[in-house]
Enzyme design. Sequence first.
Site, mmCIF file in Angstrom:
data_model
loop_
_atom_site.group_PDB
_atom_site.id
_atom_site.type_symbol
_atom_site.label_atom_id
_atom_site.label_comp_id
_atom_site.label_asym_id
_atom_site.label_seq_id
_atom_site.Cartn_x
_atom_site.Cartn_y
_atom_site.Cartn_z
ATOM 1 N N HIS A 37 0.722 -1.183 -0.121
ATOM 2 C CA HIS A 37 -0.082 -0.027 0.002
ATOM 3 C C HIS A 37 0.822 1.289 0.030
ATOM 4 O O HIS A 37 0.493 2.259 -0.694
ATOM 5 C CB HIS A 37 -1.063 0.066 1.100
ATOM 6 C CG HIS A 37 -1.925 -1.042 1.404
ATOM 7 N ND1 HIS A 37 -1.863 -1.936 2.314
ATOM 8 C CD2 HIS A 37 -2.911 -1.273 0.915
ATOM 9 C CE1 HIS A 37 -2.630 -2.997 2.282
ATOM 10 N NE2 HIS A 37 -3.634 -2.663 1.338
ATOM 11 N N GLY A 147 -2.673 -1.534 -7.452
ATOM 12 C CA GLY A 147 -1.551 -2.603 -7.430
ATOM 13 C C GLY A 147 -1.838 -3.287 -8.395
ATOM 14 O O GLY A 147 -3.022 -3.981 -8.776
ATOM 15 N N SER A 185 0.342 -8.886 1.399
ATOM 16 C CA SER A 185 -1.252 -8.717 1.614
ATOM 17 C C SER A 185 -1.614 -8.903 2.972
ATOM 18 O O SER A 185 -1.066 -9.239 3.768
ATOM 19 C CB SER A 185 -1.858 -10.022 1.009
ATOM 20 O OG SER A 185 -3.055 -10.301 1.200
HETATM 21 P P1 AMP Z 1 -6.611 -3.623 -0.544
HETATM 22 O O1 AMP Z 1 -6.454 -2.984 0.892
HETATM 23 O O2 AMP Z 1 -6.185 -5.241 -0.373
HETATM 24 O O3 AMP Z 1 -7.915 -3.409 -1.071
HETATM 25 O O4 AMP Z 1 -5.404 -3.168 -1.540
HETATM 26 C C1 AMP Z 1 -5.200 -1.794 -1.748
HETATM 27 C C2 AMP Z 1 -4.670 -1.492 -3.001
HETATM 28 O O5 AMP Z 1 -3.164 -2.134 -2.641
HETATM 29 C C3 AMP Z 1 -4.906 -2.184 -4.337
HETATM 30 O O6 AMP Z 1 -4.762 -1.353 -5.242
HETATM 31 C C4 AMP Z 1 -4.156 -3.356 -4.237
HETATM 32 O O7 AMP Z 1 -4.001 -3.833 -5.496
HETATM 33 C C5 AMP Z 1 -2.983 -2.597 -3.699
HETATM 34 N N1 AMP Z 1 -1.819 -3.747 -2.983
HETATM 35 C C6 AMP Z 1 -2.077 -4.558 -2.083
HETATM 36 N N2 AMP Z 1 -1.152 -5.382 -1.975
HETATM 37 C C7 AMP Z 1 0.000 -5.023 -2.775
HETATM 38 C C8 AMP Z 1 1.145 -5.388 -3.067
HETATM 39 N N3 AMP Z 1 1.567 -6.529 -2.408
HETATM 40 N N4 AMP Z 1 1.981 -4.779 -4.030
HETATM 41 C C9 AMP Z 1 1.340 -3.684 -4.538
HETATM 42 N N5 AMP Z 1 0.136 -3.065 -4.414
HETATM 43 C C10 AMP Z 1 -0.565 -3.867 -3.511
#
Ligand code: AMP
Length: 283
Positions: A37, A147, A185
């Site tokens: 993030h 991401g 993640s």
């Molecule tokens: P989330 O909180 O899981 O909904 O993710 C929020 C944003 O962070 C989304 O655009 C995800 O694709 C991005 N994201 C999550 N994990 C990663 C990672 N390991 N590398 C790059 N971006 C990420």
Amino acid sequence: MEIVKTSKEIQDIVLKHKANGEQLGFVPTMGALHEGHLSLIKQSRQSCDLTFCSIFVNPTQFNDNEDFEKYPRTVEADLELLELAGCNYAFVPSVEEIYPEQKPHQLKIDHLTNVMEGKFRPGHFDGVVQVVSRLFELLPVHKAFFGQKDFQQLAIIQEMVKQLNMDIDIVSCPIVREESGLAMSSRNERLTTQERAEASIIYQTLKEIKANYKEHSVQEWQEKVRQTISQTEYCRLEYIEMVDSKSLQAISNWNDGQEIAICIAVFCGNVRLIDNIVFTLQL
Ligand code: AMP
């Protein structure tokens, strides 16, 4: 950093800065923030004057209630990380602020949603489109950062912006990984030490196919991966798909010059993990 809780307030702030001619970047998240993030925040800061980040665990995108309930929630720590990362505004709304009684947008995106994640998590992408379109209405910024980790989500949001004529540039950011190669993640926190160590097989598998794809057909690779993962102690393959990177449609042959994504979903214990690798075939 300013913390904002209501829709009206965030909309007013965004419009005020926009009127000042500032370039605005936005990073939507569900919290439990990690380096992945923060890399999006960094990218936003590099190309925008002000960076907004939302933390909202969106109930409508969870097809499994237990997954929603167990989703990690660490708002206080998240806000500290955002402050340190140089974020300017954190939007932390309640469910009522996001969904007063709105009708979801009707889009024609079945061709993108009925494969891979959409097949195994029915309704998931309807929830994603619903929340991101609502957030974009509240935060009509110039650029939004996503991401590549959620590859299919990125393709769907790009299509959504096009179909809804939203003037927001969707920026794709590379996957940030742990030292073992495991894609970062929020769900990794729920893995035991042994599961976490074994989960590195996911990225190893993707790298192995990229390096040696010519040696087997698409179907042979799928079978080989299924077998390898079935021999582990904690991991269980849900799917591995080789798809065209734009249309997301499955490919059955390696075609010279085609850019493909290999997308994988694996349960490690009872934690569901996804990953992918994108490259151009050269025969
Ligand atoms: P989330 O909180 O899981 O909904 O993710 C929020 C944003 O962070 C989304 O655009 C995800 O694709 C991005 N994201 C999550 N994990 C990663 C990672 N390991 N590398 C790059 N971006 C990420």
